[in-house]
Design an enzyme around this catalytic site. Structure first.
Site, mmCIF file in Angstrom:
data_model
loop_
_atom_site.group_PDB
_atom_site.id
_atom_site.type_symbol
_atom_site.label_atom_id
_atom_site.label_comp_id
_atom_site.label_asym_id
_atom_site.label_seq_id
_atom_site.Cartn_x
_atom_site.Cartn_y
_atom_site.Cartn_z
ATOM 1 N N THR A 27 33.577 -1.924 53.008
ATOM 2 C CA THR A 27 33.950 -0.312 52.273
ATOM 3 C C THR A 27 35.426 -0.250 52.001
ATOM 4 O O THR A 27 36.322 -1.225 52.465
ATOM 5 C CB THR A 27 33.586 0.729 53.365
ATOM 6 O OG1 THR A 27 34.266 0.520 54.423
ATOM 7 C CG2 THR A 27 32.079 0.472 53.595
ATOM 8 N N VAL A 58 35.935 -1.905 57.852
ATOM 9 C CA VAL A 58 36.241 -0.498 57.880
ATOM 10 C C VAL A 58 38.144 -0.426 57.755
ATOM 11 O O VAL A 58 38.732 -1.082 58.482
ATOM 12 C CB VAL A 58 36.127 0.121 59.154
ATOM 13 C CG1 VAL A 58 36.269 1.653 58.926
ATOM 14 C CG2 VAL A 58 34.643 0.029 59.458
ATOM 15 N N ILE A 84 38.499 -4.572 60.842
ATOM 16 C CA ILE A 84 39.364 -3.792 60.634
ATOM 17 C C ILE A 84 40.071 -4.304 59.469
ATOM 18 O O ILE A 84 40.599 -5.598 59.449
ATOM 19 C CB ILE A 84 40.437 -3.544 61.689
ATOM 20 C CG1 ILE A 84 39.780 -3.064 62.891
ATOM 21 C CG2 ILE A 84 41.622 -2.623 61.110
ATOM 22 C CD1 ILE A 84 39.037 -1.963 63.094
ATOM 23 N N LYS A 85 39.886 -3.518 58.347
ATOM 24 C CA LYS A 85 40.540 -4.000 57.189
ATOM 25 C C LYS A 85 41.964 -3.601 56.757
ATOM 26 O O LYS A 85 42.392 -2.249 56.938
ATOM 27 C CB LYS A 85 39.519 -3.526 55.955
ATOM 28 C CG LYS A 85 39.606 -4.117 54.590
ATOM 29 C CD LYS A 85 38.383 -3.610 53.739
ATOM 30 C CE LYS A 85 38.648 -4.416 52.203
ATOM 31 N NZ LYS A 85 37.507 -3.498 51.327
ATOM 32 N N ILE A 86 42.692 -4.497 56.598
ATOM 33 C CA ILE A 86 44.170 -4.369 56.538
ATOM 34 C C ILE A 86 44.847 -4.904 55.236
ATOM 35 O O ILE A 86 44.588 -5.810 54.880
ATOM 36 C CB ILE A 86 44.874 -4.904 57.902
ATOM 37 C CG1 ILE A 86 44.433 -4.081 59.073
ATOM 38 C CG2 ILE A 86 46.493 -4.691 57.559
ATOM 39 C CD1 ILE A 86 44.984 -4.675 60.467
#
Length: 226
Positions: A27, A58, A84-86
């Site tokens: 997402t 996310v 965790i999307k960074i």
């Protein structure tokens, strides 16, 4: 190569999950806003995970490492399984390195070159997301970046998973697999298109028609003997 669905639409996710072909979902804020600008992000993320399980990225929205880490900590309080999307920026790499020290999985997004992917791997990223479609949009060969990353990974023995993102059409899925991507994350439409072929449809129709013809002949035979 694993397939993820790139979506925040529950109906799309429910449908594709029912097919048994995806291992996760990605997402981002744009996908969430597209569904509903007032969407309850926490509720939607948990609903998605309930439908699919497996991987779920996310994304944080801060642009400084401290802010990203605060967001990551908050996300993990209500969704401990989150990846965790960074974003691929220097502050993002700093956050990735700290999260890697805590054994938190990270997905470094918006990668457009092999050197960016290498930096993300060295920072400790679990996934490196190469945006092939956006590269194609500006006249570059997105798949060439996937091939370069795969060559470097194989030569150097690197461990981050190579994720082909920004998939535009079924050929991107095929080429991602041939180029050595570990995962392709696909929007709903091209993923469904990749399952279809006119010869499959023609063959199914012929099987159904021939079966019906057989049943009609059996029914006629039974009727003539009664």
């Amino acid at each position: 190569m694993e397939l993820y669905l790139d979506s925040a639409n529950l109906e799309e996710i429910r449908h594709v999950a029912s097919l048994g072909i995806i291992s996760g979902v990605t997402t981002n804020p744009s996908l969430l806003a597209k569904e509903d600008p007032k969407v309850d992000v926490r509720k939607r993320i948990l609903e998605i995970h309930q439908l699919v399980g497996g991987h779920l990225s996310v994304e944080v929205i801060s642009l400084d490492a401290d802010g990203m880490l605060r967001e990551a900590d908050e996300i993990l309080t209500w969704f401990p399984e989150a990846t965790i999307k960074i974003p691929m920026i220097p502050e993002g790499l700093k956050a990735v390195a700290k999260l890697a020290d805590q054994d938190v999985e990270t997905n470094v997004t918006l990668i457009f070159s092999a050197t960016q992917a290498l930096a993300a791997n060295n920072a400790g990223a679990t996934y490196v997301s190469v945006f092939v479609g956006r590269l194609d949009d500006i006249g570059y060969d997105g798949m060439e970046v996937i091939r370069d990353v795969r060559d470097i990974w194989d030569t150097q023995g690197l461990s981050s998973l190579i994720l082909a993102a920004s998939i535009r059409h079924p050929m991107h899925i095929l080429e991602s697999a041939k180029a050595g991507a570990d995962i392709a994350t696909c929007p709903y439409k091209p993923l469904l298109q990749s399952l279809q072929h006119p010869l499959t449809d023609k063959g199914v129709a012929a099987f159904v028609a021939d079966h019906k013809k057989m049943q009609d002949e059996i029914a006629k035979l039974k009727a003539s003997t009664n």
